[in-house]
Design a protein around this motif. Structure first.
Motif, PDB file in Angstrom:
ATOM      1  N   UNK A  96       0.931  -1.033   0.319  1.00  0.00           N
ATOM      2  CA  UNK A  96      -0.062  -0.061  -0.804  1.00  0.00           C
ATOM      3  C   UNK A  96       1.264   0.978   0.160  1.00  0.00           C
ATOM      4  N   UNK A  97       1.558   0.766   0.586  1.00  0.00           N
ATOM      5  CA  UNK A  97       3.156   2.245   0.920  1.00  0.00           C
ATOM      6  C   UNK A  97       3.695   2.378  -0.497  1.00  0.00           C
ATOM      7  N   UNK A 129      -5.133   8.303  -6.161  1.00  0.00           N
ATOM      8  CA  UNK A 129      -4.888   6.993  -6.215  1.00  0.00           C
ATOM      9  C   UNK A 129      -3.921   7.437  -4.909  1.00  0.00           C
ATOM     10  N   UNK A 130      -3.433   8.540  -4.085  1.00  0.00           N
ATOM     11  CA  UNK A 130      -2.110   8.918  -3.369  1.00  0.00           C
ATOM     12  C   UNK A 130      -3.638   9.155  -1.893  1.00  0.00           C
ATOM     13  N   UNK A 131      -4.625   9.461  -1.953  1.00  0.00           N
ATOM     14  CA  UNK A 131      -5.519   9.780  -1.645  1.00  0.00           C
ATOM     15  C   UNK A 131      -6.140   8.781  -1.213  1.00  0.00           C
ATOM     16  N   UNK A 132      -6.660   8.106  -1.617  1.00  0.00           N
ATOM     17  CA  UNK A 132      -6.979   6.750  -1.150  1.00  0.00           C
ATOM     18  C   UNK A 132      -6.517   5.852   0.125  1.00  0.00           C
ATOM     19  N   UNK A 133      -5.033   5.524  -0.849  1.00  0.00           N
ATOM     20  CA  UNK A 133      -4.189   5.106   0.035  1.00  0.00           C
ATOM     21  C   UNK A 133      -4.146   5.280   1.301  1.00  0.00           C
ATOM     22  N   UNK A 140      -4.951   1.977   9.720  1.00  0.00           N
ATOM     23  CA  UNK A 140      -4.301   1.102  10.227  1.00  0.00           C
ATOM     24  C   UNK A 140      -3.831   1.750  11.051  1.00  0.00           C
ATOM     25  N   UNK A 141      -3.178   3.086  11.140  1.00  0.00           N
ATOM     26  CA  UNK A 141      -2.504   3.604  11.764  1.00  0.00           C
ATOM     27  C   UNK A 141      -3.415   4.584  12.966  1.00  0.00           C
ATOM     28  N   UNK A 157       8.411   1.163   8.157  1.00  0.00           N
ATOM     29  CA  UNK A 157       9.230   2.116   6.686  1.00  0.00           C
ATOM     30  C   UNK A 157       9.007   2.347   5.654  1.00  0.00           C
ATOM     31  N   UNK A 158       8.084   1.513   4.975  1.00  0.00           N
ATOM     32  CA  UNK A 158       7.399   1.895   3.671  1.00  0.00           C
ATOM     33  C   UNK A 158       6.292   3.093   3.646  1.00  0.00           C
ATOM     34  N   UNK A 159       6.167   3.140   5.112  1.00  0.00           N
ATOM     35  CA  UNK A 159       5.219   4.127   5.146  1.00  0.00           C
ATOM     36  C   UNK A 159       5.626   5.097   5.087  1.00  0.00           C
TER      37      UNK A 159
END
Ligand SMILES: N[C@@H](CCC(=O)N[C@@H](CS)C(=O)NCC(=O)O)C(=O)O
Length: 203
Positions: A96-97, A129-133, A140-141, A157-159
């Motif tokens: 996702x990130x 896509x960025x906004x939905x992601x 999740x956070x 780390x990816x986020x």
């Protein structure tokens, strides 16, 4: 081992952070696939960084695969759970990130196309896509210190890498306004020595 990376690549930064966190020695080979003198296509047919070349010549790409390989070296901290399903869940958040980063890179490249060739519609599609992601990542956070489990993982780390890339390329998105949990997460991640050590140059 050698890591082929360009200084501004968010995917390469993700791997440099993993290497730093695990204190794994490596040689950084700066190589931008956009330059004509690049050697990247000789080692990765897709012509993308990051690429990891082991001392025996074995090559690993792309960043999720490299992160998976580094986990096999049994260096602490472990960034993926040993339980198979828990591992898939961490990798889902990593995807996702990374997908947010993919959309940001695509939007950036589109925005740099010459007048007449640039598609505002495509930029808007990638921005959506960025906004939905971000909205899913925020859920999740929320209410947790770490995205998964009770410690740092590849998902964090990816986020952290994706959010920092948005700051670098799309500061006008002001993503913090609607994503307080991600704001907190990014602040914690960007204070880690691994993130400080790998801050990309502006440009
Ligand atoms: N999914 C890949 C993406 C890698 C990627 O797109 N890297 C960019 C740098 S940010 C690149 O090398 N682009 C060169 C190109 O597309 O020709 C990964 O996670 O490693």
């Amino acid at each position: 081992m050698k890591l082929f990376a360009s200084p501004t690549s968010p995917y390469a930064r993700k791997i440099r952070i993993v290497l730093f966190e695990k204190q794994l020695p490596f040689e950084l080979v700066e190589d931008s696939p956009w330059e004509s003198a690049t050697r990247v296509p000789e080692i990765n047919p897709l012509g993308k960084v990051p690429v990891l070349v082991l001392d025996d010549g074995e090559v690993f790409f792309d960043s999720p695969v490299i992160a998976g390989y580094l986990e096999t070296l049994n260096a602490e901290p472990r960034l993926l759970p040993t339980d198979a399903l828990a591992r898939v869940r961490v990798r889902q958040t990593e995807a996702l990130a990374d997908g947010i980063t993919d959309a940001a890179v695509t939007a950036l490249l589109e925005s740099r196309r010459p007048d007449g060739e640039r598609s505002d519609r495509e930029i808007a599609r990638q921005t959506a896509k960025i906004e939905r992601g971000l909205d899913v990542l925020e859920r999740r956070a929320t209410g947790r210190e770490w995205l998964h489990g009770d410690g740092l993982s590849l998902a964090d780390i990816a986020a952290g890498t994706a959010l920092a890339y948005l700051d670098l390329r799309f500061p006008q998105l002001s993503w913090r306004d609607a994503h307080p949990a991600l704001k907190t997460l990014e602040a914690r991640m960007s204070a880690r020595p691994s993130f400080i050590e790998t801050v990309p140059p502006v440009g």
